[in-house]
Design a protein around this motif. Structure first.
Motif, PDB file in Angstrom:
ATOM      1  N   GLU A   1      -5.977   1.387   6.598  1.00 18.45           N
ATOM      2  CA  GLU A   1      -6.518   2.328   5.627  1.00 18.45           C
ATOM      3  C   GLU A   1      -7.345   1.704   4.890  1.00 18.45           C
ATOM      4  N   ILE A   2      -7.326   0.542   4.305  1.00 16.31           N
ATOM      5  CA  ILE A   2      -8.084  -0.102   3.464  1.00 16.31           C
ATOM      6  C   ILE A   2      -9.375  -0.498   4.285  1.00 16.31           C
ATOM      7  N   MET A   3      -9.376  -0.836   5.611  1.00 19.08           N
ATOM      8  CA  MET A   3     -10.675  -1.082   6.244  1.00 19.08           C
ATOM      9  C   MET A   3     -11.383   0.224   6.523  1.00 19.08           C
ATOM     10  N   ASP A   4     -10.547   1.355   6.349  1.00 19.34           N
ATOM     11  CA  ASP A   4     -11.479   2.749   6.442  1.00 19.34           C
ATOM     12  C   ASP A   4     -12.169   2.767   5.377  1.00 19.34           C
ATOM     13  N   GLY A   5     -12.192   2.046   4.524  1.00 18.69           N
ATOM     14  CA  GLY A   5     -13.022   2.233   3.403  1.00 18.69           C
ATOM     15  C   GLY A   5     -12.966   3.238   2.153  1.00 18.69           C
ATOM     16  N   ASP A   6     -11.948   4.286   2.491  1.00 24.36           N
ATOM     17  CA  ASP A   6     -11.378   5.143   1.273  1.00 24.36           C
ATOM     18  C   ASP A   6      -9.944   5.089   0.770  1.00 24.36           C
ATOM     19  N   GLY A   7      -9.291   4.103   1.492  1.00 19.01           N
ATOM     20  CA  GLY A   7      -7.907   3.906   1.137  1.00 19.01           C
ATOM     21  C   GLY A   7      -6.943   4.943   1.995  1.00 19.01           C
ATOM     22  N   ASP A   8      -7.623   5.787   2.956  1.00 20.08           N
ATOM     23  CA  ASP A   8      -6.857   6.665   3.670  1.00 20.08           C
ATOM     24  C   ASP A   8      -7.248   6.714   4.991  1.00 20.08           C
ATOM     25  N   SER A   9      -6.398   6.934   5.922  1.00 20.48           N
ATOM     26  CA  SER A   9      -6.687   6.924   7.474  1.00 20.48           C
ATOM     27  C   SER A   9      -7.234   8.138   7.816  1.00 20.48           C
ATOM     28  N   GLU A  10      -7.810   8.115   8.881  1.00 24.97           N
ATOM     29  CA  GLU A  10      -8.519   9.389   9.288  1.00 24.97           C
ATOM     30  C   GLU A  10      -7.637  10.616   9.596  1.00 24.97           C
ATOM     31  N   GLU A  11      -6.209  10.149  10.221  1.00 25.38           N
ATOM     32  CA  GLU A  11      -5.281  11.137  10.542  1.00 25.38           C
ATOM     33  C   GLU A  11      -4.798  11.711   9.136  1.00 25.38           C
TER      34      GLU A  11
END
Length: 131
Positions: free
Chosen positions: A68-78
């Motif tokens: 989730e961190i690597m997603d960039g906004d601290g939140d997963s797409e799902e």
């Protein structure tokens, strides 16, 4: 190795060959993330312990948080998709919304929960030998 990883993750490829991982990144097969996400992700992953039956859930939760961190906004797409959905109760069955793919068909189980559970069971069975 860390400098190479930082360059690859940061997108500074220069004249790197188009073979191997660098080539896969150049072809867009992996998402390039900013270098600012490396340190917090590594710090989180360093909290993992040698995998055992008693810590499998903790280790997988840390891995999920790192993703989730690597997603960039601290939140997963799902998670983001599940929160943005308007539930339509007039779908194919009670609680089913044909526009909402975050739920397993004809159930109130979230797909993300099902996939997380499947991963835990796979890791427990094939990496720890205890289903």
């Amino acid at each position: 190795a860390a400098a190479m990883m930082g360059r690859a993750l940061g997108g500074n490829f220069g004249s790197m060959p188009k073979d191997g991982l660098a080539g896969e990144i150049q072809r867009g097969e992996f998402e390039v993330v900013g270098t600012e996400f490396i340190r917090p992700t590594v710090q989180l992953l360093l909290q993992q312990e040698l995998l055992t039956v008693t810590n499998v859930y903790k280790n997988l939760e840390l891995a999920k948080q790192a993703w989730e961190i690597m997603d960039g906004d601290g939140d997963s797409e799902e998670t983001s998709a599940a929160q943005d959905v308007n539930v339509n109760m007039e779908g194919l069955g009670e609680g089913y919304d044909e526009e909402d793919e975050s739920l397993v068909y004809k159930s109130d189980v979230k797909v993300a929960d099902l996939t997380d559970d499947a991963l835990r069971k796979w890791v427990s069975t094939f990496l720890l030998g205890s289903p």
